[in-house]
Scaffold this motif. Structure first.
Motif, PDB file in Angstrom:
ATOM      1  N   ARG A 388     -15.764  -7.969 -16.612  1.00  0.00           N
ATOM      2  CA  ARG A 388     -14.456  -7.412 -16.949  1.00  0.00           C
ATOM      3  C   ARG A 388     -13.479  -8.543 -17.190  1.00  0.00           C
ATOM      4  O   ARG A 388     -13.597  -9.616 -16.609  1.00  0.00           O
ATOM      5  CB  ARG A 388     -13.973  -6.519 -15.802  1.00  0.00           C
ATOM      6  CG  ARG A 388     -12.569  -6.001 -15.918  1.00  0.00           C
ATOM      7  CD  ARG A 388     -12.193  -5.220 -14.670  1.00  0.00           C
ATOM      8  NE  ARG A 388     -12.827  -3.908 -14.622  1.00  0.00           N
ATOM      9  CZ  ARG A 388     -12.974  -3.176 -13.519  1.00  0.00           C
ATOM     10  NH1 ARG A 388     -12.564  -3.658 -12.369  1.00  0.00           N
ATOM     11  NH2 ARG A 388     -13.539  -1.985 -13.566  1.00  0.00           N
ATOM     12  N   ILE A 389     -12.504  -8.296 -18.070  1.00  0.00           N
ATOM     13  CA  ILE A 389     -11.390  -9.226 -18.264  1.00  0.00           C
ATOM     14  C   ILE A 389     -10.117  -8.490 -17.879  1.00  0.00           C
ATOM     15  O   ILE A 389      -9.819  -7.416 -18.418  1.00  0.00           O
ATOM     16  CB  ILE A 389     -11.311  -9.737 -19.714  1.00  0.00           C
ATOM     17  CG1 ILE A 389     -12.564 -10.555 -20.047  1.00  0.00           C
ATOM     18  CG2 ILE A 389     -10.060 -10.588 -19.913  1.00  0.00           C
ATOM     19  CD1 ILE A 389     -12.624 -11.019 -21.490  1.00  0.00           C
ATOM     20  N   VAL A 390      -9.387  -9.053 -16.922  1.00  0.00           N
ATOM     21  CA  VAL A 390      -8.191  -8.405 -16.399  1.00  0.00           C
ATOM     22  C   VAL A 390      -6.956  -9.013 -17.057  1.00  0.00           C
ATOM     23  O   VAL A 390      -6.808 -10.233 -17.121  1.00  0.00           O
ATOM     24  CB  VAL A 390      -8.100  -8.574 -14.870  1.00  0.00           C
ATOM     25  CG1 VAL A 390      -6.832  -7.903 -14.334  1.00  0.00           C
ATOM     26  CG2 VAL A 390      -9.339  -7.992 -14.190  1.00  0.00           C
ATOM     27  N   VAL A 438      -1.598  -9.346  -7.368  1.00  0.00           N
ATOM     28  CA  VAL A 438      -2.618  -8.696  -6.550  1.00  0.00           C
ATOM     29  C   VAL A 438      -3.390  -7.752  -7.466  1.00  0.00           C
ATOM     30  O   VAL A 438      -2.808  -6.868  -8.101  1.00  0.00           O
ATOM     31  CB  VAL A 438      -1.993  -7.922  -5.385  1.00  0.00           C
ATOM     32  CG1 VAL A 438      -3.094  -7.324  -4.502  1.00  0.00           C
ATOM     33  CG2 VAL A 438      -1.082  -8.830  -4.559  1.00  0.00           C
ATOM     34  N   ILE A 439      -4.691  -7.953  -7.549  1.00  0.00           N
ATOM     35  CA  ILE A 439      -5.547  -7.152  -8.428  1.00  0.00           C
ATOM     36  C   ILE A 439      -6.472  -6.296  -7.577  1.00  0.00           C
ATOM     37  O   ILE A 439      -7.184  -6.813  -6.701  1.00  0.00           O
ATOM     38  CB  ILE A 439      -6.386  -8.053  -9.361  1.00  0.00           C
ATOM     39  CG1 ILE A 439      -5.458  -8.885 -10.256  1.00  0.00           C
ATOM     40  CG2 ILE A 439      -7.354  -7.226 -10.203  1.00  0.00           C
ATOM     41  CD1 ILE A 439      -6.192  -9.960 -11.060  1.00  0.00           C
ATOM     42  N   GLY A 444      -9.613  -2.820 -11.330  1.00  0.00           N
ATOM     43  CA  GLY A 444      -9.377  -3.916 -12.256  1.00  0.00           C
ATOM     44  C   GLY A 444      -7.950  -3.994 -12.742  1.00  0.00           C
ATOM     45  O   GLY A 444      -7.669  -4.639 -13.758  1.00  0.00           O
ATOM     46  N   GLN A 445      -7.019  -3.383 -11.998  1.00  0.00           N
ATOM     47  CA  GLN A 445      -5.620  -3.347 -12.391  1.00  0.00           C
ATOM     48  C   GLN A 445      -4.761  -4.231 -11.487  1.00  0.00           C
ATOM     49  O   GLN A 445      -5.026  -4.370 -10.290  1.00  0.00           O
ATOM     50  CB  GLN A 445      -5.091  -1.907 -12.319  1.00  0.00           C
ATOM     51  CG  GLN A 445      -5.821  -0.925 -13.210  1.00  0.00           C
ATOM     52  CD  GLN A 445      -5.666  -1.252 -14.676  1.00  0.00           C
ATOM     53  OE1 GLN A 445      -4.564  -1.486 -15.159  1.00  0.00           O
ATOM     54  NE2 GLN A 445      -6.777  -1.256 -15.405  1.00  0.00           N
ATOM     55  N   VAL A 446      -3.717  -4.816 -12.075  1.00  0.00           N
ATOM     56  CA  VAL A 446      -2.707  -5.524 -11.287  1.00  0.00           C
ATOM     57  C   VAL A 446      -1.860  -4.472 -10.583  1.00  0.00           C
ATOM     58  O   VAL A 446      -1.246  -3.619 -11.226  1.00  0.00           O
ATOM     59  CB  VAL A 446      -1.817  -6.411 -12.175  1.00  0.00           C
ATOM     60  CG1 VAL A 446      -0.676  -7.010 -11.359  1.00  0.00           C
ATOM     61  CG2 VAL A 446      -2.636  -7.510 -12.837  1.00  0.00           C
ATOM     62  N   THR A 447      -1.841  -4.501  -9.261  1.00  0.00           N
ATOM     63  CA  THR A 447      -1.114  -3.489  -8.496  1.00  0.00           C
ATOM     64  C   THR A 447       0.182  -4.009  -7.900  1.00  0.00           C
ATOM     65  O   THR A 447       1.023  -3.217  -7.474  1.00  0.00           O
ATOM     66  CB  THR A 447      -1.997  -2.946  -7.360  1.00  0.00           C
ATOM     67  OG1 THR A 447      -2.419  -4.040  -6.518  1.00  0.00           O
ATOM     68  CG2 THR A 447      -3.222  -2.236  -7.920  1.00  0.00           C
TER      69      THR A 447
END
Length: 462
Positions: A388-390, A438-439, A444-447
Motif C-alpha cells: 500500500r502507498i499512504v 498517525v496512520i 491505511g488512513q491518516v487519523t
C-alpha cells in the motif's frame, strides 16, 4: 484540514501578549489557580457552548480536566509547562486574522482570565489534587525538531504531545540541531544527537539533562538492547565527516570511535541480540557489520548504482536487514543468517527518497516514508511487494517512523521545509512547523496530525 473548534480567545493588550509569548514557560511563581475553582469556570463561560461534549466541534470536550487533556480530533490543546506551545493559549495571543471565538460574536477572554490559564499551564496543567498532566507516560515517543532545537514527547497511547523539551533550557544553543533520538529498552533514559553542538546528550525519563559525549556531527543513534553501548553515526548534512562511528558507554557517557574507512557513515542499527551493529555509507555501496564481542568490522559490497543508504532496520527476529536507498528509490533486504556478512536477498521499488524504515512488531511488514514524494510505503515482507502507498494531510517530507507497541498505529515525523503542509491556524511563527502523522494501519488512513516544531526529523521510542 481546517480546525473549526472555538477554543479560548482573548482581547489581549500588546504588552500582555508579549509577556504570554515570552520565555515564561519556566518562570511561574504564583501559587496558581485550581482547575475546578478558576480554570473550569472560564471554559464554561467562554468555550463549552461549542466544546461541551465528546461529539462537539472537533471532538473537543472542555467540560472536564480529562477532556482538556484528551484534546481534539487533531491532537493536544495543552502542553504542560509550555503556554507558548499550547493551542489553548496560542489562539488567544497569536492568531492572525482575529481572535476566536470573538470573530463569531462571542465574548473574548479578559486579561486576568488569560493570566489564570497561563499560570495553570506553567504549573503543569494539574487537576485539583495536584496531579500534573501526563506526569506518567507509558509509551513515550521522542521527536527531534532540528530547526526549533526542541524534542517533543508524544504519548503514543493518547496520541498527543505531552511535553516539549527546549534544549536552550539545558544550556544548548538554538542552533544545536537535534536530529535523532534513541531510548533505553526500559524507557529510563533517552539520547539525542546534536549536530550543531557536536555532541550526543543523555536525558532521564523526567527530561533532565544528565551528561553528554562529544562527537563531531552526530546523526543516527542505535541502542544496544543487551549491552551498555550506544552507537552514533554521522549526520547526512556533514560534507566530509570522520570515517568512523561512535561507541559510547551509556552508563557514564565515555567512549571511543570505531574506524569504518568508508566515507559518510550514516545508517545505523543494532540487532536484537546486541551482537552486531550495522552501518552503511552514503557515498559508496557498502554495508558494514561490527561485531561487539571481537571488535571486528566486516565490509559487504552491494551491487548497482550508488544507493546512498539512509537508514537500516532489523526484523524483530534478527533474520532480515532492511535498508533504504535514497538515490535509487529502492528498499533493499539482506539475509542475516550469517550476521557478519549480510547477503542481499531482494529489493522493491518505492517512491522517491525512502528515509527511515521500521518493521511491524510481528516482522510481516516494513513501513518507510518517502521524503521527496510525500508518501509512506507499506511493504509486505512475506510477499516481497508493495502492499500500500499512504497519502494524506500532514505527510510532508516524511523522515522518521515508529510503530505503536500494539502494532495498530504508525507514527511518521515530517520535516515540512517546503510548505507542503499548511498548519490549521495561522499563528505568529508556525508556518513551517513539522508534523507527526498517525496512520491507522488497518485502514491505511491518516487519523491524526500532530503539529510539532520546525523540521521534525528523527524519532525514537523504546
Amino acid at each position: 484540514m481546517m480546525w473549526r473548534g472555538c477554543l479560548l480567545v482573548a482581547t489581549i493588550l500588546a504588552g500582555v501578549g508579549c509577556e504570554l509569548s515570552s520565555n515564561l514557560d519556566d518562570s511561574g511563581t504564583d501559587p496558581g489557580a485550581e482547575f475546578s475553582a478558576q480554570v473550569q469556570p472560564i471554559l464554561n463561560a467562554k468555550c463549552v457552548s461549542c466544546h461541551g461534549a465528546a461529539d462537539s466541534e472537533a471532538d473537543l470536550d472542555l467540560t472536564s480536566w480529562s477532556g482538556v487533556l484528551a484534546g481534539s480530533e487533531f491532537g493536544d490543546v495543552v502542553v504542560s509547562y509550555r503556554p507558548t506551545r499550547s493551542l489553548l493559549l496560542r489562539l488567544t495571543t497569536e492568531r492572525s486574522g482575529g481572535n476566536h471565538p470573538g470573530e463569531l460574536g462571542s465574548d473574548t477572554l479578559s486579561v486576568s482570565e488569560a493570566e489564570i490559564l497561563r499560570d495553570w499551564i506553567l504549573r503543569g496543567a494539574p487537576d485539583d489534587g495536584g496531579t500534573v498532566a501526563f506526569e506518567t507516560v507509558e509509551n513515550p515517543l521522542y521527536v527531534a525538531s532540528q530547526t526549533a532545537a526542541t524534542v517533543s514527547v508524544i504519548d503514543m497511547d493518547a496520541q498527543v504531545v505531552a511535553r516539549v523539551v527546549d534544549l536552550t533550557d539545558h544550556g544548548y544553543s538554538a542552533l544545536s540541531k537535534p536530529h535523532h533520538v534513541a531510548v533505553e529498552p526500559d524507557g529510563s533514559r533517552w539520547y539525542v544527537s546534536l549536530i550543531g553542538a557536536n555532541a550526543v546528550a543523555k536525558f532521564d525519563r523526567a527530561n533532565n539533562r544528565m551528561a553528554e559525549f562529544e562527537f563531531e556531527t552526530p546523526g543516527m543513534l542505535a541502542v544496544d538492547p543487551v549491552n551498555d553501548w550506544l552507537y552514533a553515526g554521522r549526520s547526512l548534512s556533514a560534507a566530509s565527516p570522520p570515517a568512523s562511528i561512535g561507541k559510547i558507554q551509556r552508563s557514564d557517557m565515555t567512549g571511543e570511535e570505531i574506524a569504518v574507512v568508508f566515507p559518510r557513515p550514516h545508517a545505523l542499527v543494532a540487532d536484537p541480540s546486541g551482537a552486531f551493529v550495522y552501518s552503511a555509507s552514503l557515498g559508496q555501496n557498502q554495508i558494514i557489520a561490527y561485531e561487539e564481542a571481537t571488535g571486528d568490522v566486516t565490509f559487504v559490497a552491494v551491487a548497482g548504482p550508488v544507493h546512498a543508504f539512509v537508514q537500516h532496520a532489523v526484523s524483530p527476529d534478527g533474520a532480515l536487514l532492511a535498508s533504504s536507498g535514497q538515490l535509487t528509490a529502492n528498499m533493499l533486504f539482506f539475509d542475516l543468517a550469517v550476521p557478519e556478512t549480510p547477503a542481499f536477498a531482494w529489493s522493491v521499488g518505492v517512491n522517491a527518497a525512502p528515509w527511515h524504515p521500521v518493521f511491524s512488531p510481528d516482522g510481516r511488514f516494513v513501513y518507510v516514508g518517502n521524503k521527496d514524494a510525500n508518501t509512506v510505503t507499506v511493504i509486505s515482507v512475506t510477499d516481497r511487494r508493495v502492499e500500500r502507498i499512504v497519502t494524506g494531510a500532514g505527510i510532508a517530507e516524511p523522515h522518521g517512523a515508529a510503530v505503536s507497541p500494539d502494532g495498530r498505529y504508525l507514527f511518521v515525523s515530517n520535516r515540512n521545509t517546503r510548505g507542503a503542509y499548511t498548519p490549521r491556524h495561522e499563528l505568529r511563527d508556525n508556518e513551517s512547523d513539522g508534523t507527526v502523522v498517525v496512520i491507522d494501519l488497518n485502514s491505511g488512513q491518516v487519523t491524526r496530525v500532530l503539529e510539532v516544531g520546525e523540521l521534525a526529523a528523527g524519532l525514537g521510542t523504546r
